[in-house]
Design a protein around this motif. Structure first.
Motif, mmCIF file in Angstrom:
data_model
loop_
_atom_site.group_PDB
_atom_site.id
_atom_site.type_symbol
_atom_site.label_atom_id
_atom_site.label_comp_id
_atom_site.label_asym_id
_atom_site.label_seq_id
_atom_site.Cartn_x
_atom_site.Cartn_y
_atom_site.Cartn_z
ATOM 1 N N GLN A 40 34.608 8.466 -11.998
ATOM 2 C CA GLN A 40 35.731 9.282 -11.546
ATOM 3 C C GLN A 40 35.364 10.746 -11.303
ATOM 4 O O GLN A 40 35.749 11.329 -10.304
ATOM 5 N N ARG A 41 34.580 11.314 -12.225
ATOM 6 C CA ARG A 41 34.385 12.759 -12.126
ATOM 7 C C ARG A 41 33.738 13.165 -10.810
ATOM 8 O O ARG A 41 34.095 14.195 -10.233
ATOM 9 N N TRP A 42 32.792 12.372 -10.285
ATOM 10 C CA TRP A 42 32.091 12.796 -9.069
ATOM 11 C C TRP A 42 33.013 12.743 -7.854
ATOM 12 O O TRP A 42 32.837 13.494 -6.893
ATOM 13 N N ASN A 43 33.981 11.837 -7.872
ATOM 14 C CA ASN A 43 34.978 11.826 -6.791
ATOM 15 C C ASN A 43 35.778 13.125 -6.811
ATOM 16 O O ASN A 43 36.078 13.707 -5.777
ATOM 17 N N TYR A 114 23.941 21.267 -8.604
ATOM 18 C CA TYR A 114 25.330 21.165 -9.043
ATOM 19 C C TYR A 114 25.415 20.269 -10.281
ATOM 20 O O TYR A 114 25.034 19.100 -10.230
ATOM 21 N N ASP A 115 25.853 20.818 -11.358
ATOM 22 C CA ASP A 115 26.063 20.129 -12.643
ATOM 23 C C ASP A 115 24.772 19.659 -13.303
ATOM 24 O O ASP A 115 24.573 19.827 -14.490
ATOM 25 N N ARG A 116 23.874 19.015 -12.533
ATOM 26 C CA ARG A 116 22.612 18.501 -13.086
ATOM 27 C C ARG A 116 21.456 19.292 -12.495
ATOM 28 O O ARG A 116 21.388 19.448 -11.265
ATOM 29 N N LEU A 117 20.537 19.717 -13.340
ATOM 30 C CA LEU A 117 19.405 20.499 -12.852
ATOM 31 C C LEU A 117 18.450 19.614 -12.049
ATOM 32 O O LEU A 117 18.223 18.465 -12.390
ATOM 33 N N GLY A 166 17.130 9.911 -16.867
ATOM 34 C CA GLY A 166 16.777 10.588 -15.612
ATOM 35 C C GLY A 166 17.629 11.820 -15.342
ATOM 36 O O GLY A 166 17.387 12.557 -14.383
ATOM 37 N N ASP A 167 18.646 12.042 -16.161
ATOM 38 C CA ASP A 167 19.568 13.168 -15.973
ATOM 39 C C ASP A 167 19.231 14.242 -17.015
ATOM 40 O O ASP A 167 19.369 14.004 -18.224
ATOM 41 N N ASN A 168 18.788 15.383 -16.537
ATOM 42 C CA ASN A 168 18.365 16.465 -17.432
ATOM 43 C C ASN A 168 19.472 16.860 -18.420
ATOM 44 O O ASN A 168 19.201 17.289 -19.532
ATOM 45 N N SER A 236 27.904 10.427 -25.725
ATOM 46 C CA SER A 236 27.708 11.671 -24.978
ATOM 47 C C SER A 236 28.742 11.891 -23.892
ATOM 48 O O SER A 236 28.994 13.032 -23.518
ATOM 49 N N ASN A 237 29.285 10.801 -23.340
ATOM 50 C CA ASN A 237 30.287 11.008 -22.280
ATOM 51 C C ASN A 237 31.308 9.878 -22.284
ATOM 52 O O ASN A 237 31.204 8.933 -23.075
ATOM 53 N N ASP A 238 32.249 9.966 -21.362
ATOM 54 C CA ASP A 238 33.345 8.997 -21.355
ATOM 55 C C ASP A 238 32.924 7.621 -20.841
ATOM 56 O O ASP A 238 33.435 6.605 -21.319
ATOM 57 N N GLN A 262 33.249 12.764 -23.195
ATOM 58 C CA GLN A 262 33.156 13.958 -22.352
ATOM 59 C C GLN A 262 33.659 13.602 -20.971
ATOM 60 O O GLN A 262 33.293 12.539 -20.451
ATOM 61 N N ASP A 263 34.443 14.425 -20.384
ATOM 62 C CA ASP A 263 34.948 14.363 -18.990
ATOM 63 C C ASP A 263 36.454 14.208 -18.882
ATOM 64 O O ASP A 263 37.022 14.519 -17.847
ATOM 65 N N CYS A 264 37.108 13.664 -19.933
ATOM 66 C CA CYS A 264 38.536 13.368 -19.813
ATOM 67 C C CYS A 264 38.835 12.490 -18.607
ATOM 68 O O CYS A 264 39.747 12.764 -17.824
ATOM 69 N N PHE A 282 36.565 18.519 -21.998
ATOM 70 C CA PHE A 282 37.109 18.691 -20.650
ATOM 71 C C PHE A 282 36.262 19.686 -19.871
ATOM 72 O O PHE A 282 36.054 20.813 -20.312
ATOM 73 N N LYS A 283 35.764 19.209 -18.733
ATOM 74 C CA LYS A 283 35.016 20.092 -17.834
ATOM 75 C C LYS A 283 35.805 20.100 -16.531
ATOM 76 O O LYS A 283 35.710 19.156 -15.743
ATOM 77 N N ASP A 284 36.602 21.118 -16.341
ATOM 78 C CA ASP A 284 37.495 21.168 -15.191
ATOM 79 C C ASP A 284 36.663 21.305 -13.913
ATOM 80 O O ASP A 284 36.074 22.359 -13.653
HETATM 81 C C1 BGC Z 1 27.628 14.975 -16.263
HETATM 82 C C2 BGC Z 1 28.696 14.324 -17.094
HETATM 83 C C3 BGC Z 1 28.867 12.870 -16.682
HETATM 84 C C4 BGC Z 1 27.532 12.155 -16.606
HETATM 85 C C5 BGC Z 1 27.671 10.781 -16.002
HETATM 86 C C6 BGC Z 1 26.360 14.183 -16.360
HETATM 87 O O1 BGC Z 1 25.342 14.764 -15.645
HETATM 88 O O2 BGC Z 1 27.416 16.300 -16.680
HETATM 89 O O3 BGC Z 1 29.904 15.027 -16.941
HETATM 90 O O4 BGC Z 1 29.676 12.207 -17.593
HETATM 91 O O5 BGC Z 1 26.619 12.885 -15.835
HETATM 92 O O6 BGC Z 1 28.069 10.835 -14.688
#
Ligand code: BGC
Length: 351
Positions: A40-43, A114-117, A166-168, A236-238, A262-264, A282-284
């Motif tokens: 959901q969050r990426w949408n 964006y969001d991920r290094l 794979g996600d920093n 670590s996340n939702d 994490q993410d709501c 929550f990361k708006d």
């Molecule tokens: C984001 C999180 C997300 C996760 C999975 C991370 O890089 O910072 O908000 O839950 O990726 O998509």
């Protein structure tokens, strides 16, 4: 720059198969590359970026890459061929975009991670994210405070589920939570019956809900089927929390443990309301998008770019100047104010 770019774009058009000669539009074009539509969050991130960039007068090319690094690489090359002036990239794998980034560097196209290094590349100009380590410390502190670890006798059983290797970001989230809890693990007040405590042991490739669920089912049947009590499961996340919650519902009979997230996400917020998830962070995504739109404007206007961290995010080649937005604690008590009153969700979405 402009002339060089025109030449470069013509070249890019020649280099990338299936790219036609770039068409130049009125406003500058911004290429936005998002990892997947599955979460959901990426949408939301993509939609917010597109809306805010368009409102600021830019043309936008937004692509989602189905969590496939090769697709993302090609999409970015295509954006370059199509004349993007700036690239905004949420990488699927921080390490897999080398070829596209070399191309961006060659054509002097600034890249915002964006969001991920984005790792091991000189071509990353800026990084905008939420304070990833703080996300983890918020989760760890919640467990510490809720179990009252400084005063309660314990011991308490706890398990961990982390994100995609794979996600920093994943290492920062896990590290932040673990650092808060480490003294209690060392003193024996917290015990991990599965024995799985390192990032590699608890990681979830691609943050997949099913993978997190399968691992949780395994742990529950191996270590808790005899009635052993579980006090907390740090997720670590939702998306991973959702898997753990499904596993708990079917495989654990005791009182519901603390579960972090994490993410709501909508499903997780519903679970918070139902008492199946204790908290989320929550990361708006509107805040992050507006910071990035501001960065894009500052870059294109040759202005100084706002950053607030020039030390933390070393991508292996350089420390990338970063803007860290602040993550916010969320639970069943404050979700209305955070998520509904702010217009992030409607009440109906959470029914
Ligand atoms: C984001 C999180 C997300 C996760 C999975 C991370 O890089 O910072 O908000 O839950 O990726 O998509």
């Amino acid at each position: 720059m402009k002339v060089k770019k025109l030449l470069a774009l013509a070249l890019a058009g020649a280099m990338v198969a299936s790219i036609s000669v770039p068409a130049f539009a009125e406003g500058e074009k911004v290429g936005v590359s998002m990892p997947t539509k599955d979460l959901q969050r990426w949408n939301q991130d993509g939609a917010n970026m597109e809306e805010q960039l368009k409102a600021a007068g830019y043309e936008v090319e937004l692509q989602y890459a189905s969590n496939d690094p090769a697709t993302q690489l090609n999409q970015i090359k295509t954006m370059i061929g199509n004349g993007a002036s700036v690239l905004v990239i949420a990488a699927i794998e921080g390490d897999s975009l080398g070829e596209a980034l070399d191309m961006a560097a060659e054509y002097e196209i600034p890249v915002i991670a964006y969001d991920r290094l984005i790792m091991n590349s000189d071509a990353v100009s800026y990084y905008a994210t939420f304070d990833n380590y703080m996300v983890g410390t918020v989760q760890g502190t919640y467990v510490k405070d809720t179990l009252d670890l400084d005063n309660a006798e314990g011991p308490f059983n706890i398990e961990f589920t982390a994100g995609d290797p794979g996600d920093n970001n994943a290492g920062y989230f896990f590290g932040g939570a673990y650092d808060v809890l480490a003294p209690y693990l060392e003193s024996g007040k917290l015990v991990v019956p599965s024995g799985q405590t390192t990032f590699d042991e608890v990681a979830t490739p691609q943050w997949k809900t099913d993978t997190a669920q399968a691992r949780a089912e395994n742990i529950l049947s191996s270590y808790y089927a005899d009635g052993t009590e579980l006090a907390a499961w740090v997720c670590s996340n939702d998306s991973t929390a959702l898997g753990v919650e499904t596993a708990l519902a079917a495989n654990y009979n005791g009182a519901y443990p603390i579960v972090t997230g994490q993410d709501c996400d909508i499903e997780n917020t519903k679970n918070m309301i139902a008492g199946k998830q204790s908290m989320s962070v929550f990361k708006d995504t509107r805040t992050l998008a507006s910071q990035v739109v501001k960065m894009v404007g500052q870059i294109l206007n040759g202005e100084e770019v706002d950053v607030n961290d020039t030390e933390t995010y070393d991508n292996g080649v350089k420390v990338v100047p970063s803007f860290l937005c602040e993550p916010v604690f969320a639970d069943a008590n404050n979700y209305k104010e955070l998520l509904i009153d702010s217009g992030y969700y409607t009440e109906d979405q959470l029914q």
